[in-house]
Design a protein around this motif. Structure first.
Motif, short mmCIF file in Angstrom:
data_model
loop_
_atom_site.label_atom_id
_atom_site.label_comp_id
_atom_site.label_asym_id
_atom_site.label_seq_id
_atom_site.Cartn_x
_atom_site.Cartn_y
_atom_site.Cartn_z
N GLY A 72 -58.05 34.32 42.32
CA GLY A 72 -58.80 34.86 41.13
C GLY A 72 -57.92 34.66 39.78
N ALA A 73 -56.65 34.36 39.71
CA ALA A 73 -55.86 34.33 38.68
C ALA A 73 -56.40 32.90 37.95
N SER A 74 -56.05 33.01 36.73
CA SER A 74 -56.02 31.61 35.89
C SER A 74 -54.47 31.12 35.68
N GLY A 75 -54.11 29.95 35.70
CA GLY A 75 -52.75 29.65 35.52
C GLY A 75 -52.45 28.40 34.73
N VAL A 76 -51.31 28.35 34.10
CA VAL A 76 -50.72 27.14 33.39
C VAL A 76 -49.44 26.89 34.12
N GLY A 77 -49.09 25.75 34.52
CA GLY A 77 -48.05 25.46 35.09
C GLY A 77 -47.33 24.18 34.45
N ILE A 78 -45.88 24.47 33.96
CA ILE A 78 -45.25 23.56 33.08
C ILE A 78 -43.92 22.81 34.08
N ASP A 79 -43.59 21.58 33.84
CA ASP A 79 -42.56 20.93 34.72
C ASP A 79 -42.11 20.02 33.75
N VAL A 80 -40.81 19.54 33.74
CA VAL A 80 -39.97 18.80 32.78
C VAL A 80 -40.47 17.14 32.96
N ALA A 81 -40.74 17.17 34.60
CA ALA A 81 -40.92 15.97 35.09
C ALA A 81 -42.25 15.37 35.05
N PRO A 82 -42.66 14.33 34.06
CA PRO A 82 -44.12 13.91 34.07
C PRO A 82 -44.72 13.67 35.32
N SER A 83 -44.10 12.96 36.33
CA SER A 83 -44.72 12.68 37.56
C SER A 83 -45.31 14.15 38.40
N ARG A 84 -44.73 15.10 37.96
CA ARG A 84 -44.79 16.17 38.63
C ARG A 84 -46.48 16.74 38.35
N GLU A 85 -46.55 16.46 36.57
CA GLU A 85 -47.87 16.80 36.24
C GLU A 85 -48.85 16.01 37.07
#
Length: 211
Positions: A72-85
């Protein structure tokens, strides 16, 4: 963003194995704070997450954040490696309420305008970014009473984090308490999670609340 930093984490990402389809309990999503499968506490460390906005610093393949969104949360995930996105979007992009971005933690927080109720980092950016730089930025983007929770190896551990880029910011429990209080957090709790077997390395788990 430093191209060297991104390249280093891209090399690490290339060696990472995807998470299993289900855990030991047969669940298709779950949150794991430690480096061991089916071990340690779950998302209840964060308190209730339904209706809360979550930021994960170092979201990797997005599995931990996606689990919170299913609750039920909303979320933003960041990662420095483009392939992870790319991996996270492929696996979880169809899940409503979750967003993944390629970004370095300090740069993202410096440019962010949104406020978050929960910030977490699991063997992520908190471990690899100077706290005197990162923590004021985290505090500036976390709601009053919101929680910051992160995990990493205990200080002095001889085990190295694969693919680590630069110096880890290892601190003792007392040092973390002092650092976090000094940057606007309270109710700082630090615990050491024992490993599942003797002679293995445990996990440090830190919980703090925005004062």
């Amino acid at each position: 963003m430093s191209s060297t930093l991104a390249e280093s984490w891209e090399r690490y990402a290339a060696t990472s194995k995807p998470r299993r389809a289900t855990n030991g309990c047969g669940e298709s999503t779950w949150l794991n704070w430690t480096q061991y499968a089916d071990h340690g506490p779950d998302e209840t460390v964060l308190g209730p997450v339904a209706g809360r906005k979550v930021l994960e610093l170092g979201s990797g393949s997005g599995d931990n954040l996606a689990h919170l969104v299913t609750l039920g949360a909303s979320g933003v995930g960041i990662d420095v490696a483009p392939s992870r996105e790319a991996v996270a979007r492929k696996r979880w992009g169809g899940l409503p309420g979750v967003e993944f971005r390629t970004a370095e933690a300090v740069e993202f927080l410096e440019g962010a305008t949104e406020e978050f109720d929960v910030v977490l980092s699991i063997f992520g950016a908190v471990w690899f970014t100077a706290p005197d730089t990162l923590m004021p930025l985290v505090r500036g983007r976390i709601s009053l009473g919101g929680v910051l929770v992160f995990s990493h190896l205990p200080p002095g551990s001889q085990e190295l984090q694969p693919g680590k880029t630069g110096m880890r910011h290892d601190h003792t429990p007392d040092e973390w308490r002092s650092l976090l209080v000094g940057h606007g957090f309270s109710d700082v709790r630090v615990s050491l999670i024992d490993p599942p077997e003797a002679k293995a390395v445990g996990t440090m788990l830190v919980h703090a609340r925005a004062a």
